[in-house]
Design a protein around this motif. Structure first.
Motif, PDB file in Angstrom:
ATOM      1  N   SER A 143       0.866  -1.181   0.000  1.00  0.00           N
ATOM      2  CA  SER A 143       0.000   0.000   0.000  1.00  0.00           C
ATOM      3  C   SER A 143       0.901   1.229   0.000  1.00  0.00           C
ATOM      4  CB  SER A 143      -0.912   0.017   1.234  1.00  0.00           C
ATOM      5  OG  SER A 143      -1.762   1.146   1.195  1.00  0.00           O
ATOM      6  N   SER A 149      -7.000  -4.004   3.531  1.00  0.00           N
ATOM      7  CA  SER A 149      -8.059  -3.040   3.277  1.00  0.00           C
ATOM      8  C   SER A 149      -8.848  -2.726   4.542  1.00  0.00           C
ATOM      9  CB  SER A 149      -8.998  -3.571   2.192  1.00  0.00           C
ATOM     10  OG  SER A 149     -10.017  -2.648   1.914  1.00  0.00           O
ATOM     11  N   GLU A 171       1.355   1.927  -9.679  1.00  0.00           N
ATOM     12  CA  GLU A 171       0.508   3.110  -9.506  1.00  0.00           C
ATOM     13  C   GLU A 171       1.263   4.214  -8.774  1.00  0.00           C
ATOM     14  OE1 GLU A 171      -1.526   5.901  -7.255  1.00  0.00           O
ATOM     15  OE2 GLU A 171      -0.799   4.090  -6.252  1.00  0.00           O
ATOM     16  N   PRO A 197      -6.940   9.082   0.116  1.00  0.00           N
ATOM     17  CA  PRO A 197      -7.305   7.714  -0.284  1.00  0.00           C
ATOM     18  C   PRO A 197      -6.097   6.782  -0.299  1.00  0.00           C
ATOM     19  CG  PRO A 197      -8.377   9.302  -1.713  1.00  0.00           C
ATOM     20  CD  PRO A 197      -7.411  10.085  -0.864  1.00  0.00           C
ATOM     21  N   ARG A 254     -11.019   7.082   0.932  1.00  0.00           N
ATOM     22  CA  ARG A 254     -11.440   5.835   0.285  1.00  0.00           C
ATOM     23  C   ARG A 254     -10.275   4.849   0.229  1.00  0.00           C
ATOM     24  NH1 ARG A 254     -12.562   5.463  -6.155  1.00  0.00           N
ATOM     25  NH2 ARG A 254     -13.152   3.261  -6.278  1.00  0.00           N
ATOM     26  N   VAL A 302      -4.436   3.080  -1.658  1.00  0.00           N
ATOM     27  CA  VAL A 302      -4.473   1.988  -2.637  1.00  0.00           C
ATOM     28  C   VAL A 302      -3.869   0.757  -1.980  1.00  0.00           C
ATOM     29  CG1 VAL A 302      -3.611   1.166  -4.865  1.00  0.00           C
ATOM     30  CG2 VAL A 302      -4.353   3.554  -4.606  1.00  0.00           C
ATOM     31  N   VAL A 335      -8.885   1.896  -1.969  1.00  0.00           N
ATOM     32  CA  VAL A 335      -9.043   1.353  -3.322  1.00  0.00           C
ATOM     33  C   VAL A 335      -8.285   0.035  -3.418  1.00  0.00           C
ATOM     34  CG1 VAL A 335      -8.692   1.768  -5.786  1.00  0.00           C
ATOM     35  CG2 VAL A 335      -9.231   3.682  -4.247  1.00  0.00           C
ATOM     36  N   GLU A 336      -8.990  -1.038  -3.672  1.00  0.00           N
ATOM     37  CA  GLU A 336      -8.364  -2.353  -3.798  1.00  0.00           C
ATOM     38  C   GLU A 336      -7.991  -2.616  -5.253  1.00  0.00           C
ATOM     39  OE1 GLU A 336     -10.866  -5.337  -2.112  1.00  0.00           O
ATOM     40  OE2 GLU A 336     -10.997  -4.362  -0.145  1.00  0.00           O
ATOM     41  N   VAL A 337      -6.754  -3.047  -5.480  1.00  0.00           N
ATOM     42  CA  VAL A 337      -6.303  -3.424  -6.826  1.00  0.00           C
ATOM     43  C   VAL A 337      -5.911  -4.896  -6.813  1.00  0.00           C
ATOM     44  CG1 VAL A 337      -5.598  -1.092  -7.463  1.00  0.00           C
ATOM     45  CG2 VAL A 337      -3.940  -2.621  -6.364  1.00  0.00           C
TER      46      VAL A 337
END
Length: 438
Positions: free
Chosen positions: A164, A196, A219, A181, A206, A183, A208-210
């Motif tokens: 993350s 998460s 990213e 946010p 937020r 990731v 954000v799950e990838v």
């Protein structure tokens, strides 16, 4: 219950103990937020000075509130140590150690490797390990996972592993660890879920799950590469505008009136900090493994690295116009930090400017309300108070960092010669006609 159910249950009941490895600009704010969320947090760092300061409730990171750190220490939710055996108490471990470049512009993952080796000694079933350090795509799977699995425990079955990326922006008053946010990409769906749920419990932003750690790693590098390349573009435009006698700041101001398709980036004396000048080269280095050259990244790097030399060139030229040589001239630099309103001078382009000016025989002095002194190349510099006399007697005053605490009316009125590299005087009218902008 499964390991995942047990882990989530501990998170929801705030019974989980979380270890943060590395208590710098990324780790300490994260540790404080986790403690504020109700967890028992153990901060690990090899620097005893940091450990001692935290346990006294003394803050050393500008993005952490002094009162919040002290409160978490006083109630026993946050404790710092250099004893890695405390990892055994953890339900989750977050790695926030540096990932610098070596002298060949290759990623130095030694801190991540060593931290993972230490974690592996105390890895236990049901534990979550998260890497937050910015690095090249593939680090979590290719470096961290094999070290942890040497214990005999299987990733995704016996323990959870995810990446993350940190999103710390020093000095940003709007976005911080709490509301930015996150990731998250895990080695398996359960790994992603575990990470998460943890971040959902500490952040208002937020989550954000990838699909994988590699996506999350890519990213993060993409974020900073985007900024690096666009800053290089505006820096190169600045060089051309100067030759054409066009005000680049006016160009940018006009361009950003377009309500779509344009995002303003600004020129400056060069890039600093631990992210934008460094992170794109993780990707450039990794691309070679796939026989691919990231030409845009390397060109952008060349342009941005050339800016300190360009600043010195302009200083020399301006002094020449005053019929002065840079040798024995007093060059007064306003700002050493790499960006406004922070005390961080890591990779600051001002350091390179100072080195070059001194090698040319200039007398270099500086003021910075956030950095009262610093040591560079075994030489200690002390900040000077900004006075009318100093502004009037210096051969040239160079605004290298646009701190809000500088009195720009005073600077505009009193400085003999001004070179503004940050457009800090855009709302002021220097009394001297000897005013130059980037």
């Amino acid at each position: 219950m499964s390991y995942l159910d047990t882990f989530i249950s501990k998170l929801l009941s705030k019974e989980a103990t979380i270890v943060v490895v590395g208590l710098g600009y990324v780790g300490l704010p994260l540790a404080v937020e986790k403690a504020k969320a109700g967890y028992h947090v153990i901060g690990l760092d090899v620097q005893e000075m940091k450990v001692d300061l935290i346990n006294q409730g003394i803050n050393y990171i500008s993005d952490v509130r002094d009162d919040e750190l002290k409160a978490m220490v006083d109630v026993g939710r946050l404790y710092a140590t250099s004893d890695f055996s405390r990892i055994y108490e953890a339900d989750a471990v977050t790695i926030c150690v540096p990932t610098p470049l070596d002298e060949y512009h290759q990623p130095d993952t030694s801190y991540v490797r060593q931290s993972t080796i230490e974690i592996a000694k105390f890895l236990k079933p049901g534990m979550l390990v998260i890497l937050e350090s910015t690095t090249y795509p593939g680090t979590t799977e290719e470096l961290v996972k094999p070290i942890l699995e040497k214990t005999g425990l299987i990733c995704g079955v016996d323990f959870f592993l995810a990446y993350s990326p940190e999103r710390v922006d020093p000095g940003n008053k709007q976005y911080n660890v709490k509301n930015t946010p996150k990731v998250v990409g895990g080695m398996t769906s359960d790994c992603t879920k575990a990470a998460s749920v943890l971040y959902q419990s500490i952040t208002e932003g937020r989550v954000v799950e990838v699909s994988s750690p590699a996506v999350a790693e890519m990213e993060k590098v993409f974020e900073n590469t985007f900024r690096n390349i666009n800053i290089a573009l505006v820096n190169e435009l600045t060089l051309l505008c100067n030759r054409m006698n066009i005000n680049v700041w006016e160009v940018i101001e006009a361009a950003q009136t377009k309500p779509y398709g344009f995002m303003a980036f600004y020129p400056g004396p060069g890039l600093g900090g631990h992210c934008i000048p460094i992170d794109p080269f993780y990707l450039s280095w990794k691309a070679r493994e796939y026989n691919y050259q990231m030409r845009l990244i390397e060109t952008a790097g060349d342009i941005n690295r050339s800016m300190p030399a360009y600043i010195v060139q302009r200083i020399t030229s301006i002094l020449n116009e005053q019929r002065k040589s840079v040798r024995q001239s007093t060059v007064y630099l306003l700002g050493v930090a790499y960006k406004k309103d922070i005390n961080d001078f890591r990779e600051s382009p001002v350091l390179s400017i100072i080195d070059t000016l001194r090698s040319l025989g200039a007398k270099v002095i500086y003021s910075d309300p956030h950095i009262t002194s610093f040591t560079h190349h075994n030489y200690t510099y002390e900040a000077m108070p900004v006075t009318n006399e100093l502004l009037a007697t210096s051969d040239i005053t160079v605004i290298t960092t646009d701190h809000s605490l500088f009195n720009y009316e005073q600077i505009a009125k009193e400085a003999r010669v001004i070179f503004d590299t940050r457009n800090a005087l855009k709302n002021h009218h220097p009394s001297t006609k000897k005013y130059y902008h980037l």
